[in-house]
Scaffold this active site. Structure first.
Site, PDB file in Angstrom:
ATOM      1  N   ARG A  18       0.832  -1.211   0.000  1.00  0.00           N
ATOM      2  CA  ARG A  18       0.000   0.000   0.000  1.00  0.00           C
ATOM      3  C   ARG A  18       0.863   1.256   0.000  1.00  0.00           C
ATOM      4  O   ARG A  18       0.588   2.213  -0.721  1.00  0.00           O
ATOM      5  CB  ARG A  18      -0.959   0.017   1.196  1.00  0.00           C
ATOM      6  N   ASN A  36      -6.364  -2.636   2.220  1.00  0.00           N
ATOM      7  CA  ASN A  36      -6.352  -4.090   2.328  1.00  0.00           C
ATOM      8  C   ASN A  36      -7.782  -4.591   2.434  1.00  0.00           C
ATOM      9  O   ASN A  36      -8.628  -3.956   3.066  1.00  0.00           O
ATOM     10  CB  ASN A  36      -5.589  -4.539   3.574  1.00  0.00           C
TER      11      ASN A  36
END
Length: 90
Positions: A18, A36
């Protein structure tokens, strides 16, 4: 401008994916979010020019980090959404 929903699977959680995706998106001047999912995938919503989104997806698949292993990456066009910046959703 267009917006794409990008689903990424593989070794993409707990390895800095990320953070790396956010850094790349900002370098390419894309806006959107990354988060996520409970199933182990990562979901990205990104807005930008079509060619830039394609470049973003190519770079996500290859070369973000030696610890990241993208197995599949799928994209779907969704209604265009304007974001102020690109950020991680926790």
């Amino acid at each position: 401008m267009e917006t794409q929903k990008i689903l990424v699977s593989g070794q993409v959680q707990g390895v800095g994916f990320r953070w790396s995706a956010t850094r790349l998106a900002k370098q390419l001047t894309l806006t959107g979010t990354v988060r996520n999912l409970a199933n182990g995938q990562v979901e990205i919503i990104a807005t930008g020019e079509s060619a830039t989104l394609q470049q973003f997806c190519q770079q996500l698949k290859h070369g973000l980090s030696p610890w990241i292993n993208v197995m599949t990456l799928t994209t779907h066009s969704i209604p265009t959404h304007q974001f102020a910046d690109f950020r991680i959703i926790i």
